[in-house]
Design a protein around this motif. Structure first.
Motif, PDB file in Angstrom:
ATOM      1  N   GLY A  44      44.207  38.528 -32.657  1.00 27.45           N
ATOM      2  CA  GLY A  44      45.263  38.090 -31.741  1.00 27.45           C
ATOM      3  C   GLY A  44      46.562  37.780 -32.464  1.00 27.45           C
ATOM      4  O   GLY A  44      47.644  38.180 -32.010  1.00 27.45           O
ATOM      5  N   LEU A  45      46.465  37.093 -33.580  1.00 27.36           N
ATOM      6  CA  LEU A  45      47.665  36.775 -34.352  1.00 27.36           C
ATOM      7  C   LEU A  45      48.321  38.042 -34.895  1.00 27.36           C
ATOM      8  O   LEU A  45      49.556  38.189 -34.854  1.00 27.36           O
ATOM      9  N   GLY A  46      47.508  38.961 -35.378  1.00 28.05           N
ATOM     10  CA  GLY A  46      48.049  40.228 -35.883  1.00 28.05           C
ATOM     11  C   GLY A  46      48.734  41.047 -34.800  1.00 28.05           C
ATOM     12  O   GLY A  46      49.812  41.601 -35.008  1.00 28.05           O
ATOM     13  N   ARG A  47      48.100  41.123 -33.623  1.00 24.02           N
ATOM     14  CA  ARG A  47      48.716  41.863 -32.507  1.00 24.02           C
ATOM     15  C   ARG A  47      50.030  41.211 -32.084  1.00 24.02           C
ATOM     16  O   ARG A  47      51.004  41.886 -31.788  1.00 24.02           O
ATOM     17  N   TRP A  48      50.045  39.876 -32.044  1.00 24.37           N
ATOM     18  CA  TRP A  48      51.268  39.175 -31.664  1.00 24.37           C
ATOM     19  C   TRP A  48      52.381  39.438 -32.677  1.00 24.37           C
ATOM     20  O   TRP A  48      53.523  39.724 -32.296  1.00 24.37           O
ATOM     21  N   LEU A  49      52.063  39.350 -33.982  1.00 29.34           N
ATOM     22  CA  LEU A  49      53.073  39.624 -35.010  1.00 29.34           C
ATOM     23  C   LEU A  49      53.562  41.074 -34.935  1.00 29.34           C
ATOM     24  O   LEU A  49      54.766  41.331 -35.054  1.00 29.34           O
ATOM     25  N   ASP A  50      52.652  42.011 -34.747  1.00 33.67           N
ATOM     26  CA  ASP A  50      53.056  43.418 -34.647  1.00 33.67           C
ATOM     27  C   ASP A  50      53.931  43.663 -33.425  1.00 33.67           C
ATOM     28  O   ASP A  50      54.872  44.459 -33.481  1.00 33.67           O
ATOM     29  N   HIS A  51      53.625  42.994 -32.338  1.00 32.76           N
ATOM     30  CA  HIS A  51      54.445  43.149 -31.140  1.00 32.76           C
ATOM     31  C   HIS A  51      55.839  42.557 -31.363  1.00 32.76           C
ATOM     32  O   HIS A  51      56.846  43.157 -30.983  1.00 32.76           O
ATOM     33  N   ARG A  52      55.903  41.379 -31.975  1.00 33.65           N
ATOM     34  CA  ARG A  52      57.193  40.720 -32.209  1.00 33.65           C
ATOM     35  C   ARG A  52      58.042  41.469 -33.237  1.00 33.65           C
ATOM     36  O   ARG A  52      59.257  41.493 -33.140  1.00 33.65           O
ATOM     37  N   LEU A  53      57.391  42.043 -34.253  1.00 37.13           N
ATOM     38  CA  LEU A  53      58.126  42.699 -35.335  1.00 37.13           C
ATOM     39  C   LEU A  53      58.169  44.220 -35.198  1.00 37.13           C
ATOM     40  O   LEU A  53      58.760  44.889 -36.045  1.00 37.13           O
ATOM     41  N   ALA A  54      57.541  44.761 -34.148  1.00 33.16           N
ATOM     42  CA  ALA A  54      57.480  46.213 -33.908  1.00 33.16           C
ATOM     43  C   ALA A  54      57.030  46.952 -35.167  1.00 33.16           C
ATOM     44  O   ALA A  54      57.678  47.870 -35.641  1.00 33.16           O
ATOM     45  N   SER A  55      55.881  46.537 -35.688  1.00 28.56           N
ATOM     46  CA  SER A  55      55.415  47.100 -36.956  1.00 28.56           C
ATOM     47  C   SER A  55      54.105  47.872 -36.847  1.00 28.56           C
ATOM     48  O   SER A  55      53.376  47.989 -37.829  1.00 28.56           O
ATOM     49  N   GLY A  56      53.764  48.404 -35.682  1.00 32.12           N
ATOM     50  CA  GLY A  56      52.532  49.181 -35.539  1.00 32.12           C
ATOM     51  C   GLY A  56      51.311  48.287 -35.678  1.00 32.12           C
ATOM     52  O   GLY A  56      51.149  47.336 -34.932  1.00 32.12           O
ATOM     53  N   ILE A  57      50.458  48.616 -36.654  1.00 34.05           N
ATOM     54  CA  ILE A  57      49.297  47.756 -36.913  1.00 34.05           C
ATOM     55  C   ILE A  57      49.359  47.159 -38.316  1.00 34.05           C
ATOM     56  O   ILE A  57      48.348  46.878 -38.944  1.00 34.05           O
ATOM     57  N   PHE A  58      50.570  46.963 -38.804  1.00 33.48           N
ATOM     58  CA  PHE A  58      50.760  46.458 -40.153  1.00 33.48           C
ATOM     59  C   PHE A  58      50.097  45.095 -40.348  1.00 33.48           C
ATOM     60  O   PHE A  58      49.508  44.832 -41.392  1.00 33.48           O
ATOM     61  N   TRP A  59      50.186  44.212 -39.376  1.00 34.71           N
ATOM     62  CA  TRP A  59      49.592  42.882 -39.486  1.00 34.71           C
ATOM     63  C   TRP A  59      48.211  42.790 -38.852  1.00 34.71           C
ATOM     64  O   TRP A  59      47.393  41.965 -39.253  1.00 34.71           O
TER      65      TRP A  59
END
Length: 82
Positions: A44-59
């Motif tokens: 969940g934290l990774g998806r939230w960070l990726d959504h906020r930073l538009a970074s794919g699945i980087f986090w």
């Protein structure tokens, strides 16, 4: 009469010393949740960070793996205490 009481007490002590099926199933459930919850938090934290930073699945991928690793470590420590 005394022999019957002694026999019953012996059976009760033996029954308490054996692990029950319900207890074993409960321990498996607790162990499962101890692995799953940190993994879901990492996901969940990774998806939230990726959504906020538009970074794919980087986090998402590394935080998911860290959550699984942390959950396995929690489970290992919990089993050691049992």
């Amino acid at each position: 009469m005394a022999e019957a009481v002694r026999l019953r007490a012996t059976r009760a002590r033996r029954a308490r010393s054996l692990p029950s099926l319900a207890r074993n199933i409960g321990q498996i459930g607790v162990l499962g949740w101890q692995v799953v919850v940190p993994a879901l938090v990492g996901l969940g934290l990774g998806r939230w960070l990726d959504h906020r930073l538009a970074s794919g699945i980087f986090w998402t991928a590394p935080l998911l793996l860290m959550g699984v690793g942390l959950g396995c470590w929690f489970g290992w420590k919990w089993i050691g205490r049992q």
